[in-house]
Design a protein around this motif. Structure first.
Motif, mmCIF file in Angstrom:
data_model
loop_
_atom_site.group_PDB
_atom_site.id
_atom_site.type_symbol
_atom_site.label_atom_id
_atom_site.label_comp_id
_atom_site.label_asym_id
_atom_site.label_seq_id
_atom_site.Cartn_x
_atom_site.Cartn_y
_atom_site.Cartn_z
ATOM 1 N N ALA A 1 42.409 39.865 24.047
ATOM 2 C CA ALA A 1 41.349 39.858 24.657
ATOM 3 C C ALA A 1 41.059 38.458 25.405
ATOM 4 O O ALA A 1 40.712 38.179 26.450
ATOM 5 C CB ALA A 1 40.089 40.448 24.120
ATOM 6 N N GLU A 2 41.237 37.604 24.359
ATOM 7 C CA GLU A 2 41.211 36.038 24.655
ATOM 8 C C GLU A 2 42.049 35.763 25.812
ATOM 9 O O GLU A 2 41.571 34.928 26.782
ATOM 10 C CB GLU A 2 41.467 35.258 23.487
ATOM 11 N N THR A 3 43.268 36.014 25.869
ATOM 12 C CA THR A 3 44.163 35.608 26.883
ATOM 13 C C THR A 3 44.027 36.226 28.145
ATOM 14 O O THR A 3 43.715 35.560 29.159
ATOM 15 C CB THR A 3 45.661 36.000 26.461
ATOM 16 N N ILE A 4 43.547 37.617 28.283
ATOM 17 C CA ILE A 4 43.101 38.207 29.420
ATOM 18 C C ILE A 4 41.814 37.416 30.105
ATOM 19 O O ILE A 4 41.796 37.368 31.258
ATOM 20 C CB ILE A 4 43.145 39.582 29.328
ATOM 21 N N VAL A 5 40.801 37.551 29.144
ATOM 22 C CA VAL A 5 39.484 37.149 29.620
ATOM 23 C C VAL A 5 39.517 35.434 30.338
ATOM 24 O O VAL A 5 38.945 35.279 31.238
ATOM 25 C CB VAL A 5 38.648 37.239 28.629
ATOM 26 N N ALA A 6 40.286 34.959 29.488
ATOM 27 C CA ALA A 6 40.395 33.420 29.902
ATOM 28 C C ALA A 6 41.112 33.487 31.288
ATOM 29 O O ALA A 6 40.765 32.391 32.223
ATOM 30 C CB ALA A 6 41.145 32.480 28.795
ATOM 31 N N ALA A 7 42.078 34.043 31.571
ATOM 32 C CA ALA A 7 42.907 34.093 32.610
ATOM 33 C C ALA A 7 42.231 34.670 33.961
ATOM 34 O O ALA A 7 42.401 34.152 34.994
ATOM 35 C CB ALA A 7 44.254 34.811 32.289
ATOM 36 N N LEU A 8 41.113 35.369 33.925
ATOM 37 C CA LEU A 8 40.519 36.075 34.848
ATOM 38 C C LEU A 8 38.992 35.843 34.792
ATOM 39 O O LEU A 8 38.437 36.084 35.930
ATOM 40 C CB LEU A 8 40.470 37.467 34.838
ATOM 41 N N ARG B 1 50.416 40.217 37.530
ATOM 42 C CA ARG B 1 50.135 41.357 38.638
ATOM 43 C C ARG B 1 48.812 41.894 38.616
ATOM 44 O O ARG B 1 48.216 42.351 39.442
ATOM 45 C CB ARG B 1 51.129 42.662 38.063
ATOM 46 N N LEU B 2 48.084 41.765 37.209
ATOM 47 C CA LEU B 2 46.862 42.152 37.223
ATOM 48 C C LEU B 2 45.832 41.418 38.085
ATOM 49 O O LEU B 2 44.842 41.526 39.082
ATOM 50 C CB LEU B 2 46.298 41.930 35.657
#
Length: 506
Positions: A315-322, A277-278
């Motif tokens: 943070a690693e998961t979110i940053v890598a995804a976006l 959703r993000l």
């Protein structure tokens, strides 16, 4: 009658005895069944230590070219888990000067050295608050009988804070190489030898990313029906977001700042439904040609050193995804962390931010990083590591120019962004002498005049008035909650307020 009563009592006692025996047999049977499965016995032993939930440093194994027999993935995973558990229990022991859990992950000889070190620290009133952030192990040898393993762990990143008599005497981030020998005992890989072969202070290349070519005219955004503490939850509505971003774009703005709440987003184990959703929110922003500043760690305030590995996996998961998304403009590490200086300690909050900046930049080297400081006085903190400076301002506009000029003199090269500002138009029962809609409009007109005069990048607070603001945001005091509900340019009925004319300076 007495005979009947005795018979009833006897029947009740017999029935109770049978039930008790049945429960005991059932419990013993369940225990044997549990032990005969492949269950992780760490869920039964030293239950106060749960590495899976509390300790997740980044581990990168070298390709398996070890001497001896090949190792399968299950045994390698067990070795890794027990090795990290050994680090974790040692760090707990050094922090508390209590040896809980040491015996489960270290052999007799190894634990004796640890016990002696703990006793020495205890006698001198020394404590060590530490964690490892990265491991790069190589399996050197795995015995034919599967009972012994030799591992070299290169470039282990260790953060340490050493206290004596409760006073900080040393803070350091090091990279070290360790040589270990493990023995398989009672189903656990226990550390037999652990030798530090070399160590050095960590050195990082802090490459700077400029935003000078992008003029930020923005707004802090979350939908009226689903504010940031629940923006990606059950009320998530892509059509509503699309409609709102069209309003923002049409108003002459080019940037939105959004928030990722740490707890509700799953902490170390990110909720991938919410992450999707993000991404969808950024997709809509891209469609409207809006750039996005993503603020990480909203509603987080712990900063404990042993919590850092969980924070970094989040943070690693979110940053890598976006990081490859076209709409992404920058990362804001944490919203107003200086508000936690008093309760958590300024030094540990800054150390957490410092290490999180390193982590985000290691995953995404293309996008700028900032911190959304609560006030202009805190803005110079970490200025050498940040790509642009961001501060929030809710003071009188009469002194904004003077304070901004002073900050620009102190930080002349890097871009400076006013990341939050605004005025509440609430003047109801709980604040009868507060400001009204016209006062709010006058405030925003004056603000835009200042921004245009000094070419100040701005991100206002916020698009909508809200029907309810939870106590977690501004506390329980009703006059603060009511005021927080009326910072928007659009009221609760969807009507633009007079201030909307000054949402931008186009």
């Amino acid at each position: 009658m007495v005979s009947v009563s005795k018979n009833i009592l006897r029947t009740i006692l017999i029935a109770s005895y049978i039930m008790l025996v049945a429960l005991i047999i059932s419990g013993v049977s369940a225990l044997f069944s549990y032990l005969n499965t492949g269950a992780d016995r760490s869920t039964m032993l030293h239950t106060e230590i749960q590495k899976v939930e509390q300790y997740l440093p980044k581990v990168t194994w070298a390709p398996l070219n070890n001497e001896g027999r090949p190792i399968d993935s299950q045994n390698l995973s067990a070795l890794q888990n027990n090795y990290l558990d050994a680090w974790y229990v040692k760090q707990i022991a050094y922090k508390t000067n209590k040896p809980a859990g040491i015996k489960d992950y270290y052999t007799d000889n190894a634990r004796e050295n640890l016990f002696n070190f703990i006793e020495l620290n205890k006698a001198q009133n020394i404590t060590i608050d530490a964690t490892t952030l990265e491991h790069h192990p190589t399996l050197e040898f795995y015995s034919e009988d599967g009972q012994l393993a030799v591992v070299t762990d290169d470039n282990v990143v260790e953060y340490k804070r050493v206290f004596k008599n409760d006073t900080l005497i040393l803070e350091t981030t090091e990279t070290s190489t360790y040589k270990m020998v493990f023995l398989l005992e009672d189903g656990f890989w226990r550390t037999r030898h652990l030798v530090k072969e070399n160590t050095k202070i960590q050195e990082l290349d802090n490459a700077q990313i400029s935003l000078n070519n992008f003029k930020i005219k923005g707004i802090n955004y979350y939908p009226q029906a689903s504010p940031p503490w629940n923006m990606y939850g059950d009320k998530f509505n892509l059509d509503t977001i699309s409609k709102d971003l069209k309003i923002i774009k049409k108003a002459g703005l080019n940037t939105i700042r959004i928030f990722v709440p740490y707890e509700s987003f799953g902490k170390a184990t990110v909720d991938y439904k919410k992450l999707h959703r993000l991404k969808q929110t950024l997709d809509v922003a891209e469609a409207e040609k809006l750039k996005v500043i993503v603020t990480l760690f909203d509603f987080y305030g712990d900063y404990s050193v042993l919590d850092w590995t969980l924070n970094q996996r989040h943070a690693e998961t979110i940053v890598a995804a976006l990081k490859s998304h076209e709409a992404l403009l920058a990362w804001d590490i944490k919203n107003e962390p200086n508000l936690d200086f008093e309760s958590r300690g300024k030094d540990i909050v800054i150390a957490w931010l410092d290490n999180m900046i390193n982590l985000v930049k290691s995953v995404d080297s293309e996008h700028a990083v900032t911190v959304g400081w609560n006030n202009i006085d805190s803005a110079p903190i970490l200025k050498d590591k940040l790509d642009f400076i961001s501060f929030h301002y809710y003071e009188s506009l009469d002194v904004l120019e003077e304070k901004y000029i002073h900050l620009k003199t102190e930080i002349p090269i890097k871009p400076i962004v006013l990341g939050e500002y605004g005025m509440s138009s609430y003047n109801g029962f709980w604040k009868p002498f507060g400001d009204n809609d016209e006062d709010q409009a006058v405030f925003h007109k004056k603000a835009q005049d200042i921004f245009k005069k000094h070419d100040i990048a701005f991100i206002s607070w916020t698009l909508y008035d809200f029907t309810e603001v939870p106590k977690e945001v501004v506390g329980r005091l009703p006059w603060r909650k009511r005021a927080q509900e009326h910072f928007g340019f659009i009221n609760k009925n969807g009507e633009t307020k007079p201030a909307f004319r000054y949402i931008s300076n186009n």
